[in-house]
Design a protein around this motif. Structure first.
Motif, PDB file in Angstrom:
ATOM      1  N   LEU A   1       9.756  -1.715  14.527  1.00 51.91           N
ATOM      2  CA  LEU A   1       8.729  -1.030  14.872  1.00 51.91           C
ATOM      3  C   LEU A   1       8.740   0.101  15.721  1.00 51.91           C
ATOM      4  O   LEU A   1       9.507   0.070  16.422  1.00 51.91           O
ATOM      5  CB  LEU A   1       7.711  -2.299  15.478  1.00 51.91           C
ATOM      6  CG  LEU A   1       7.558  -3.559  14.760  1.00 51.91           C
ATOM      7  CD1 LEU A   1       6.649  -4.570  15.621  1.00 51.91           C
ATOM      8  CD2 LEU A   1       6.344  -3.174  13.677  1.00 51.91           C
TER       9      LEU A   1
ATOM     10  N   ALA B   1       3.234   0.958  18.223  1.00 50.91           N
ATOM     11  CA  ALA B   1       3.050  -0.477  17.681  1.00 50.91           C
ATOM     12  C   ALA B   1       3.386  -1.599  18.328  1.00 50.91           C
ATOM     13  O   ALA B   1       2.711  -2.473  18.475  1.00 50.91           O
ATOM     14  CB  ALA B   1       3.379  -0.654  16.121  1.00 50.91           C
TER      15      ALA B   1
ATOM     16  N   ARG C   1      -2.306   0.974   9.399  1.00 52.79           N
ATOM     17  CA  ARG C   1      -1.633   0.608  10.716  1.00 52.79           C
ATOM     18  C   ARG C   1      -2.902   0.244  11.780  1.00 52.79           C
ATOM     19  O   ARG C   1      -2.859  -0.633  12.353  1.00 52.79           O
ATOM     20  CB  ARG C   1      -0.968   1.783  11.143  1.00 52.79           C
ATOM     21  CG  ARG C   1       0.145   2.105  10.227  1.00 52.79           C
ATOM     22  CD  ARG C   1       0.994   3.113  10.901  1.00 52.79           C
ATOM     23  NE  ARG C   1       1.848   2.605  12.036  1.00 52.79           N
ATOM     24  CZ  ARG C   1       3.117   2.195  11.970  1.00 52.79           C
ATOM     25  NH1 ARG C   1       3.567   1.468  10.891  1.00 52.79           N
ATOM     26  NH2 ARG C   1       3.550   1.510  13.040  1.00 52.79           N
TER      27      ARG C   1
ATOM     28  N   TYR D   1      -5.660  -3.342  12.277  1.00 48.99           N
ATOM     29  CA  TYR D   1      -5.599  -4.417  13.034  1.00 48.99           C
ATOM     30  C   TYR D   1      -6.044  -4.139  14.541  1.00 48.99           C
ATOM     31  O   TYR D   1      -5.963  -5.297  15.025  1.00 48.99           O
ATOM     32  CB  TYR D   1      -4.256  -5.117  13.078  1.00 48.99           C
ATOM     33  CG  TYR D   1      -3.588  -5.098  11.473  1.00 48.99           C
ATOM     34  CD1 TYR D   1      -3.659  -6.158  10.837  1.00 48.99           C
ATOM     35  CD2 TYR D   1      -2.802  -4.085  10.797  1.00 48.99           C
ATOM     36  CE1 TYR D   1      -3.219  -6.265   9.524  1.00 48.99           C
ATOM     37  CE2 TYR D   1      -2.140  -4.228   9.842  1.00 48.99           C
ATOM     38  CZ  TYR D   1      -2.630  -5.186   9.297  1.00 48.99           C
ATOM     39  OH  TYR D   1      -2.020  -5.281   7.815  1.00 48.99           O
TER      40      TYR D   1
ATOM     41  N   THR E   1       2.779  -8.198  13.102  1.00 47.19           N
ATOM     42  CA  THR E   1       3.858  -8.013  12.938  1.00 47.19           C
ATOM     43  C   THR E   1       4.385  -8.022  11.566  1.00 47.19           C
ATOM     44  O   THR E   1       5.131  -6.950  10.984  1.00 47.19           O
ATOM     45  CB  THR E   1       4.802  -8.616  13.854  1.00 47.19           C
ATOM     46  OG1 THR E   1       4.407  -8.374  15.262  1.00 47.19           O
ATOM     47  CG2 THR E   1       6.453  -7.982  13.555  1.00 47.19           C
TER      48      THR E   1
ATOM     49  N   LEU F   1       2.597  -5.293   9.430  1.00 50.52           N
ATOM     50  CA  LEU F   1       3.124  -3.786   9.863  1.00 50.52           C
ATOM     51  C   LEU F   1       4.517  -3.509   9.248  1.00 50.52           C
ATOM     52  O   LEU F   1       4.946  -2.526   8.699  1.00 50.52           O
ATOM     53  CB  LEU F   1       3.187  -3.488  11.301  1.00 50.52           C
ATOM     54  CG  LEU F   1       1.818  -3.539  11.917  1.00 50.52           C
ATOM     55  CD1 LEU F   1       1.918  -3.104  13.411  1.00 50.52           C
ATOM     56  CD2 LEU F   1       0.968  -2.148  11.416  1.00 50.52           C
TER      57      LEU F   1
ATOM     58  N   ASN G   1       4.619  -2.786   5.450  1.00 47.46           N
ATOM     59  CA  ASN G   1       4.169  -1.419   4.995  1.00 47.46           C
ATOM     60  C   ASN G   1       5.297  -0.249   5.101  1.00 47.46           C
ATOM     61  O   ASN G   1       5.169   0.652   4.404  1.00 47.46           O
ATOM     62  CB  ASN G   1       2.905  -0.956   6.184  1.00 47.46           C
ATOM     63  CG  ASN G   1       1.775  -1.527   6.093  1.00 47.46           C
ATOM     64  OD1 ASN G   1       1.410  -1.993   4.960  1.00 47.46           O
ATOM     65  ND2 ASN G   1       1.324  -1.437   7.269  1.00 47.46           N
TER      66      ASN G   1
ATOM     67  N   GLU H   1       7.606   1.641   7.204  1.00 49.46           N
ATOM     68  CA  GLU H   1       7.491   2.737   7.902  1.00 49.46           C
ATOM     69  C   GLU H   1       8.639   3.732   7.238  1.00 49.46           C
ATOM     70  O   GLU H   1       9.642   3.471   7.023  1.00 49.46           O
ATOM     71  CB  GLU H   1       8.026   2.417   9.359  1.00 49.46           C
ATOM     72  CG  GLU H   1       8.136   3.800  10.151  1.00 49.46           C
ATOM     73  CD  GLU H   1       8.941   3.443  11.641  1.00 49.46           C
ATOM     74  OE1 GLU H   1       8.849   4.417  12.193  1.00 49.46           O
ATOM     75  OE2 GLU H   1       9.058   2.404  11.783  1.00 49.46           O
TER      76      GLU H   1
END
Length: 443
Positions: free
Chosen positions: A320, A324, A383, A386, A406, A409, A412, A414
């Motif tokens: 992460l 975040a 992002r 939430y 978590t 995210l 997704n 990154e």
């Protein structure tokens, strides 16, 4: 003072041969970017492809800017264990003359290959001797060739302070490489270099910039000293410092030396040495990326290092981004009501950057914002959803639980600034008058 001592073998090389060697030798120095500083031509001079020696960065308006990035020489009296140009390495050596630097810069500029010059160097004979050569080259560029483009020059620790002062009146930016995060690491891998010698010119440049700004407030035509500020660079992964130590050093540099930028360079193994780490996975590019993200949080988002890391949690989460990760550890502060929260609170929401936060504050003066409005503003809702509410409601029914958020995210995926082989495909946009770029939007 045209040098008579530059190695005879180097003098016998063609200019393009030298360019090939000294452009390649400069590629590991990442602290090269456009500053966004303006130097307007006054009508009396000039100022504005081949691949060799040209690096690309980005201006404050998002333009790609090309700089001639070279070393004055790759000869060096030092034997730093991590450096390809160290004294004990058997590599092709070359040195430019001041006039050759001028000729290359002007010819590249006239052909519209470049918009400025980035000039660093190994150490030929002594720091002062090398700085004299660099000063001569930059002085001739400014006064004889009337070059009014951007110039970034590396100051060499241990050189005569008078040369640093004179060079600062000609260059747009200067930088002094910290090399490694701690004095212990420097002693281990670069025994010829000393932390005090590095910090001394850094302090001198800081004081010169402050004095220049004060004089310009009184006298409009006072000479400008390093108007684009100074920067530095640290090698990451060659020594065992953790992320908390590295970011603490960076934070102190920003506070105590007013640096514009700290650059983080993932250690690339170019030498075999028992003191150097064996990196089975290659250069730690993801770690470098996390450090840059955290650095952005310190400079533009109001965070402090102690909020992101501590001695119990000394390294960033690989999965992460730091913002975040911080938000997930402080869910008691969320969700944030977009239509009521202050600017600094909005800045801390994952998926909302500086420009988006500014637009939110401006737009809500005309009425309450909805999620579709936030999308138009540029908020990364996948992002942010939430962590925010609009008019008291979340975008979707969702659980404010660390594990649940978590997982979502991470799913997704990154977008990182290197390809699937782990090699950097572009230099990050690291100018000072920043513009929110795609990579930054993930913060």
């Amino acid at each position: 003072m045209e040098s008579n001592l530059i190695v005879k073998k180097s003098e016998e090389m063609s200019l393009m041969d030298k360019l090939g060697i000294l452009a390649d030798a400069a590629k590991y120095d990442v602290s090269c970017s456009s500053s966004g500083v303006e130097r307007k031509g006054d009508g009396t001079g000039i100022g504005n492809t081949v691949a060799g020696g040209i690096c690309h960065s980005f201006g404050a308006d998002g333009r790609c800017i090309s700089l001639l990035k070279i070393l004055f020489t790759n000869e060096c009296i030092f034997d730093c264990k991590y450096c390809i140009n160290r004294r004990s390495n058997d590599v092709p050596r070359a040195s430019f003359t001041p006039d050759e630097i001028c000729e290359l810069t002007i010819q590249f500029y006239r052909r519209n290959y470049i918009e400025g010059l980035f000039l660093s160097s190994g150490i030929l004979y002594s720091p002062t001797y090398t700085m004299e050569l660099i000063y001569e080259a930059v002085y001739k560029l400014r006064t004889i060739y009337r070059f009014q483009g951007y110039i970034h020059v590396k100051a060499i620790p241990g050189a005569d302070p008078e040369l640093v002062q004179r060079l600062g009146l000609l260059a747009d930016r200067m930088s002094v490489n910290l090399e490694l995060p701690t004095a212990e690491g420097l002693k281990r891998l670069a025994p010829n270099k000393h932390r005090k010698n590095i910090l001394t010119p850094m302090r001198q440049i800081q004081q010169g910039i402050t004095q220049s700004k004060n004089e310009l407030m009184v006298y409009k035509h006072a000479p400008s000293f390093v108007p684009a500020g100074q920067s530095t660079q640290m090698i990451i992964g060659a020594t065992p410092e953790n992320d908390y130590q590295i970011m603490t050093v960076a934070e102190n540099l920003y506070k105590k030396f007013d640096l514009k930028r700290v650059y983080y360079s993932a250690f690339v193994s170019v030498n075999e040495d028992k003191e150097l780490p064996a990196l089975a996975g290659g250069p730690p590019l993801l770690r470098e990326h996390r450090l840059y993200q955290a650095d952005w949080l310190l400079r533009f988002y109001g965070f402090e290092t102690a909020e992101l890391l501590d001695e119990k949690r000394p390294n960033f989460n690989i999965l992460l981004d730091p913002k975040a990760d911080w938000a997930l550890r402080h869910l008691e502060l969320f969700p944030v009501e977009i239509n009521r929260a202050d600017y600094q609170t909005i800045l801390r929401v994952p998926g909302i950057g500086v420009k988006s936060a500014q637009r939110i504050v401006r737009a809500r003066r005309n009425g309450n914002l909805r999620f579709e409005d936030l999308k138009k503003i540029g908020v990364t809702l996948k992002r942010a959803l939430y962590f925010i509410t609009c008019n008291g409601k979340m975008m979707y029914p969702t659980k404010l639980e660390e594990d649940y958020i978590t997982r979502n995210l991470i799913s997704n995926k990154e977008k990182l600034p290197f390809d699937r082989d782990g090699m950097t495909y572009r230099q990050l946009s690291l100018f000072d008058d920043y513009k929110e770029t795609e990579w930054k939007s993930i913060i």
